[in-house]
Design a protein around this motif. Structure first.
Motif, short mmCIF file in Angstrom:
data_model
loop_
_atom_site.label_atom_id
_atom_site.label_comp_id
_atom_site.label_asym_id
_atom_site.label_seq_id
_atom_site.Cartn_x
_atom_site.Cartn_y
_atom_site.Cartn_z
N MET A 130 0.81 -1.21 0.00
CA MET A 130 0.00 0.00 0.00
C MET A 130 0.85 1.26 0.00
N ARG A 131 1.91 1.26 0.77
CA ARG A 131 2.78 2.45 0.84
C ARG A 131 3.42 2.73 -0.51
N ALA A 186 1.43 7.03 -6.62
CA ALA A 186 0.35 7.94 -7.00
C ALA A 186 0.70 9.38 -6.63
N TYR A 187 1.34 9.56 -5.48
CA TYR A 187 1.69 10.91 -5.02
C TYR A 187 2.74 11.55 -5.92
N CYS A 205 2.16 1.90 -3.47
CA CYS A 205 1.10 2.40 -4.35
C CYS A 205 0.81 3.87 -4.08
N LEU A 206 0.72 4.22 -2.81
CA LEU A 206 0.44 5.60 -2.44
C LEU A 206 1.59 6.52 -2.84
#
Length: 81
Positions: free
Chosen positions: A72-73, A79-80, A75-76
């Protein structure tokens, strides 16, 4: 704290055999169901319902990513950037 919550969600899913019995597609469908609940909460101006739906969406995403072997980290962060 976020890392602990993610680990707790993964453990919760593992304890209920969700990780071994579910698929990424199943979790994506659950995410869609929770998104509908979020829109219903918006419509009702139900703040606690919104919080519940956001939390459920995060849970389904975390489980789906765990099943798919995606962090998740990461992916985030992607995206950021």
């Amino acid at each position: 704290m976020l890392n602990t919550l993610i680990a707790d969600v993964i453990q919760w899913a593992e304890d209920r055999c969700i990780l071994e019995e579910s698929t990424v597609e199943d979790q994506a469908k659950k995410t869609m169901e929770e998104l509908i609940e979020l829109f219903i909460a918006f419509d009702k101006r139900d703040h606690m319902g919104e919080i519940d739906a956001y939390g459920d969406i995060l849970v389904t995403l975390i489980i789906g990513m765990e099943i798919n072997g995606v962090d998740m980290r990461e992916c985030l962060g992607h995206a950021y950037s």
